[in-house]
Design a protein around this motif. Structure first.
Motif, PDB file in Angstrom:
ATOM      1  N   TYR A 154     -31.198  23.072-100.080  1.00 56.25           N
ATOM      2  CA  TYR A 154     -30.569  22.718-101.233  1.00 56.25           C
ATOM      3  C   TYR A 154     -29.461  24.015-101.320  1.00 56.25           C
ATOM      4  N   ARG A 195     -27.393  15.695-106.801  1.00 57.73           N
ATOM      5  CA  ARG A 195     -28.183  15.378-107.812  1.00 57.73           C
ATOM      6  C   ARG A 195     -29.404  14.496-107.889  1.00 57.73           C
ATOM      7  N   ARG A 196     -29.088  13.331-107.208  1.00 54.01           N
ATOM      8  CA  ARG A 196     -30.165  12.433-107.103  1.00 54.01           C
ATOM      9  C   ARG A 196     -31.487  12.991-106.168  1.00 54.01           C
ATOM     10  N   VAL A 198     -32.188  16.565-106.154  1.00 57.41           N
ATOM     11  CA  VAL A 198     -32.600  17.633-106.655  1.00 57.41           C
ATOM     12  C   VAL A 198     -33.329  17.299-108.047  1.00 57.41           C
ATOM     13  N   MET A 199     -32.690  16.709-108.756  1.00 51.42           N
ATOM     14  CA  MET A 199     -33.298  16.676-110.183  1.00 51.42           C
ATOM     15  C   MET A 199     -34.702  15.804-110.273  1.00 51.42           C
ATOM     16  N   ARG A 202     -37.472  18.414-109.927  1.00 52.09           N
ATOM     17  CA  ARG A 202     -37.707  19.645-110.812  1.00 52.09           C
ATOM     18  C   ARG A 202     -38.966  19.321-111.661  1.00 52.09           C
ATOM     19  N   GLU A 203     -39.191  18.340-112.258  1.00 49.96           N
ATOM     20  CA  GLU A 203     -40.395  18.305-113.195  1.00 49.96           C
ATOM     21  C   GLU A 203     -41.616  18.528-112.460  1.00 49.96           C
ATOM     22  N   SER A 229     -34.040  25.286-110.327  1.00 51.95           N
ATOM     23  CA  SER A 229     -33.204  25.562-111.459  1.00 51.95           C
ATOM     24  C   SER A 229     -31.890  25.950-111.063  1.00 51.95           C
ATOM     25  N   SER A 232     -29.815  23.122-109.516  1.00 49.21           N
ATOM     26  CA  SER A 232     -29.450  22.275-110.470  1.00 49.21           C
ATOM     27  C   SER A 232     -28.361  22.881-111.431  1.00 49.21           C
ATOM     28  N   GLU A 233     -28.496  24.214-111.676  1.00 48.62           N
ATOM     29  CA  GLU A 233     -27.244  24.635-112.458  1.00 48.62           C
ATOM     30  C   GLU A 233     -25.997  24.805-111.706  1.00 48.62           C
ATOM     31  N   ASP A 236     -24.657  21.210-111.791  1.00 47.42           N
ATOM     32  CA  ASP A 236     -23.941  20.666-113.167  1.00 47.42           C
ATOM     33  C   ASP A 236     -22.658  21.688-113.031  1.00 47.42           C
TER      34      ASP A 236
END
Length: 321
Positions: A154, A195-196, A198-199, A202-203, A229, A232-233, A236
């Motif tokens: 990633y 994004r689909r 990776v996001m 995270r949780e 993280s 993800s940053e 964005d």
């Protein structure tokens, strides 16, 4: 179907049977030890995976999810095992391609089910085997090696996306006229696909890092959570930069169109002067100024040239030409 199957005793690999019918006996031998079995599968059918799942007592719903690709990244807990689905990502020529890895984690086994060509787990297994102390921690260490390799990929994709966005920005603000809107839209679409992948991961990884895994494994998953993280940053930031680049590109197009309209207007004004004078002298009236004067034509042509030159200089100084 079974790409690789091996027992790991205190971090050392021992090859074992690839036959599903022998798994029950192998698992029984590992019941009172810290050793574990790692099975690697590639695009098995439902019947093939069911043969392996029976001795391991895998949940039927998890088996169906593992066979069907295109799962959303997720983690689900069952009575005696954990099911994890994650996306692998590769990026070439402004195009993101995703594949899928599904994993069953039990106390004495790890089963990985791979779909697509994006991420070869044989290389991951070889790297993990080269550090025997890593696999001494059991099946959870093997799962960490798989997830860590995917998340590292990633980061590589995020870096390549940032490079392409920088190229787009340079192109948008260059003095050369370019058509960047199609590439910007393509990059935004690929960023959304990234994004689909990776996001949603995270949780669950954050849960692993904060207590859902054994205490000695939590620092490793905290490291993965930190990498996620950062990715993800980066996603964005890339998305916002593409929005800004698209807005700047549209603004550049508007400015270029205004420049074109000003040049067309200035050109029309230059042609309007000789057209007006020629129009007056082209009317066949009997009484016209200087009608019989020998120098009439040179005077009119000279006056037209002077007026046109004057208007041209004024437009040039004002930046309209």
């Amino acid at each position: 179907m079974i790409i690789d199957c091996a027992i790991y005793r205190r971090g050392h690999r021992e090859d074992t049977s690839h036959e599903p019918d022998d798994l029950a006996e192998v698992i029984a031998e590992l019941a009172d030890t810290d050793d574990f079995l790692w099975i690697g599968l590639y695009e098995p059918s439902l019947e093939e995976l069911t043969r392996i799942a029976e001795p391991l007592k895998l949940h039927p719903l998890a088996i169906e999810d593992a066979v069907e690709a295109h799962q959303r990244p997720k983690v689900e807990r069952y009575d005696d095992h954990l099911f994890m689905s994650l996306k692998t990502v590769t990026y070439t020529n402004d195009n993101i391609e995703t594949a899928e890895i599904n994993a069953f984690l039990g106390q004495r086994y790890l089963v990985t089910v791979r779909h697509g060509e994006g991420h070869d787990l044989r290389d991951v297994r070889k790297r993990a085997e080269s550090d025997e102390h890593e696999l001494e921690h059991g099946a959870i260490a093997a799962l960490y090696a798989v997830v860590d390799s995917v998340v590292d990929e990633y980061e590589d994709v995020a870096a390549e996306l940032e490079t392409d966005v920088q190229e787009v920005e340079e192109s948008v603000f260059s003095i050369v006229r370019t058509s960047d809107s199609s590439r910007i839209y393509r990059l935004k679409r690929e960023t959304l696909e990234f994004r689909r992948a990776v996001m949603p991961l995270r949780e669950p990884v954050q849960r692993f890092a904060l207590g859902a895994m054994p205490e000695d494994a939590q620092p490793y998953f905290r490291d993965i959570a930190d990498h996620l993280s950062r990715v993800s940053e980066s996603i964005d930031a890339t998305d916002k930069l593409l929005d800004n680049a698209l807005s700047a590109h549209l603004a550049q197009l508007s400015i270029q169109q205004n420049d074109d309209m000003r040049k067309l207007t200035a050109g029309a004004a230059l042609f309007a002067i000789p057209t007006a004078i020629a129009g007056v002298y082209g009317m066949n009236f009997e009484h016209m100024p200087e009608l019989t004067w020998t120098f009439g034509y040179p005077l009119v042509l000279g006056l037209t040239a002077v007026l046109c030159a004057y208007v041209y200089v004024r437009f040039k100084r004002s930046g309209w030409l």
